[in-house]
Design an enzyme around this catalytic site. Structure first.
Site, PDB file in Angstrom:
ATOM      1  N   LEU A  65       0.826  -1.201   0.000  1.00  8.52           N
ATOM      2  CA  LEU A  65       0.000   0.000   0.000  1.00  8.52           C
ATOM      3  C   LEU A  65       0.869   1.263   0.000  1.00  8.52           C
ATOM      4  O   LEU A  65       2.064   1.195   0.272  1.00  8.52           O
ATOM      5  CB  LEU A  65      -0.918  -0.018   1.220  1.00  8.52           C
ATOM      6  CG  LEU A  65      -1.830  -1.263   1.322  1.00  8.52           C
ATOM      7  CD1 LEU A  65      -2.564  -1.285   2.647  1.00  8.52           C
ATOM      8  CD2 LEU A  65      -2.818  -1.297   0.167  1.00  8.52           C
ATOM      9  N   PRO A  66       0.269   2.428  -0.301  1.00  4.60           N
ATOM     10  CA  PRO A  66       1.074   3.641  -0.501  1.00  4.60           C
ATOM     11  C   PRO A  66       1.747   4.213   0.741  1.00  4.60           C
ATOM     12  O   PRO A  66       2.875   4.703   0.668  1.00  4.60           O
ATOM     13  CB  PRO A  66       0.055   4.641  -1.070  1.00  4.60           C
ATOM     14  CG  PRO A  66      -1.046   3.820  -1.633  1.00  4.60           C
ATOM     15  CD  PRO A  66      -1.123   2.621  -0.753  1.00  4.60           C
ATOM     16  N   THR A  95       6.212   0.541   2.282  1.00  7.52           N
ATOM     17  CA  THR A  95       7.222   1.330   2.982  1.00  7.52           C
ATOM     18  C   THR A  95       6.490   2.359   3.831  1.00  7.52           C
ATOM     19  O   THR A  95       5.856   3.278   3.302  1.00  7.52           O
ATOM     20  CB  THR A  95       8.166   2.030   1.991  1.00  7.52           C
ATOM     21  OG1 THR A  95       8.873   1.036   1.248  1.00  7.52           O
ATOM     22  CG2 THR A  95       9.175   2.899   2.729  1.00  7.52           C
ATOM     23  N   LYS A 170      14.934   0.131   5.298  1.00  5.63           N
ATOM     24  CA  LYS A 170      14.461   0.602   3.990  1.00  5.63           C
ATOM     25  C   LYS A 170      14.528   2.130   3.907  1.00  5.63           C
ATOM     26  O   LYS A 170      14.931   2.694   2.877  1.00  5.63           O
ATOM     27  CB  LYS A 170      13.017   0.128   3.765  1.00  5.63           C
ATOM     28  CG  LYS A 170      12.337   0.687   2.509  1.00  5.63           C
ATOM     29  CD  LYS A 170      13.017   0.231   1.241  1.00  5.63           C
ATOM     30  CE  LYS A 170      12.444   0.902  -0.007  1.00  5.63           C
ATOM     31  NZ  LYS A 170      11.035   0.567  -0.275  1.00  5.63           N
ATOM     32  N   LYS A 245       7.958  11.020   0.011  1.00  8.54           N
ATOM     33  CA  LYS A 245       7.364  10.376   1.178  1.00  8.54           C
ATOM     34  C   LYS A 245       8.430   9.660   2.002  1.00  8.54           C
ATOM     35  O   LYS A 245       8.493   9.786   3.236  1.00  8.54           O
ATOM     36  CB  LYS A 245       6.307   9.361   0.747  1.00  8.54           C
ATOM     37  CG  LYS A 245       5.625   8.635   1.893  1.00  8.54           C
ATOM     38  CD  LYS A 245       5.020   7.300   1.477  1.00  8.54           C
ATOM     39  CE  LYS A 245       6.084   6.236   1.338  1.00  8.54           C
ATOM     40  NZ  LYS A 245       5.532   4.876   1.136  1.00  8.54           N
TER      41      LYS A 245
END
Length: 296
Positions: A65-66, A95, A170, A245
């Site tokens: 998902l975003p 992420t 990450k 983001k």
């Protein structure tokens, strides 16, 4: 072969899910975009009308998902954890903020559900080729349960530590990627402004001390690498807004840990400026255009 529910079929999720279908897994998919679902059902997956329907009877649940708000919204606000079989394994590949990953993992643990955070590196090319790197946070036993599934989507699997550690690793990687891409773009723009051929300069850097992932595999200058987004109008790939983001997540993590990230903050400001100029949906390597405009 496992019965898998896959939620989130965007630029990364769709090819990851497709590789699971090709590997022979029984896949039930859900996404808010009907066209994305059709792409998987055409390949042999089953469509679900909702995420809750997708996870019924699933042995493995995968989500891509975003952002943090979508993950928390799905698992906590919509209480998807309450609908997942307690025997299932949840693999969360988005992420997101480490705190969000820990929050959802704790809620899963309370319900007796094994869960790992497993964000990926390798881009859309890696997702299509099945060569992604999975950076895993969670219990080692849960990772071993996940390994046969992850190996169908990637070739490198790292255990970073407990819940949330995959997200921390990450974020660190993507912060460095953003810095490297901005620096590579600046170096190439400087060379071109002084009369150098961008391909020749890229070849020189790739065999010299400035070599990095961008010069070797993902060159930001149009025409240098035919397969790179730069040679396709910066379409597809990893979007500017997604990089922004991730750089924001790095800034949040740094604030929480009282860590100093001056280059990370500078990169975030550059990508924010680039996004505000209307390039948010372009591949993040388009940051080179910001430098080129300054030199025009």
């Amino acid at each position: 072969m496992s019965s898998i529910a896959f939620i989130g079929l965007g630029n990364m999720g769709a090819p990851m899910a497709l590789n699971l279908v090709k590997a022979g897994h029984s896949l039930t998919v859900f996404d808010l975009v009907p066209a994305a679902v059709k792409g998987l059902t055409d390949a042999g997956a089953k469509a679900a009308a909702s995420a809750a329907e997708a996870v019924k009877g699933a042995e493995v649940v995968i989500s891509m998902l975003p952002a943090s708000k979508h993950v928390e919204g799905l698992y906590l606000d919509e209480d998807l954890l309450g609908k997942i079989p307690s025997s299932a394994l949840v693999i969360e590949c988005s992420t997101i903020a480490p705190d969000s990953a820990r929050k959802v993992a704790l809620a899963a643990e309370v319900r007796g559900i094994a869960m790992i955070d497993a964000p990926v590196s390798g881009g859309t090319g890696g997702a299509v080729a099945g060569t992604l790197t999975f950076i895993v946070g969670g219990q080692a036993a849960a990772l071993e349960r996940a390994r046969p599934v992850l190996e169908k989507m990637g070739k490198n699997i790292f255990h970073a530590g407990p819940a949330g550690a995959g997200q921390v690793a990450k974020i660190c990687n993507n912060m460095l990627l953003g810095i490297l891409m901005a620096g590579t773009s600046e170096a190439l723009a400087l060379g071109v402004a002084n009369g150098l051929d961008p391909k020749v300069l890229s070849d020189i850097i790739a065999k010299s001390s400035g070599r990095n992932w961008a010069t070797e595999l993902y060159n930001p200058w149009p025409g240098v690498m035919d397969h790179a987004p730069a040679s396709k109008g910066y379409a597809g790939g990893f979007g500017v807004d997604l990089m922004l983001k991730d750089l924001g997540l790095a800034a949040e993590a740094a604030l929480s840990a009282r860590a100093s990230i001056p280059l990370g903050e500078l990169a975030r400001n550059l990508y924010s400026l680039h996004s505000a100029g209307g390039s948010g949906k372009l591949d993040f390597s388009s940051i080179v255009n910001l430098v080129k405009r300054e030199q025009d």
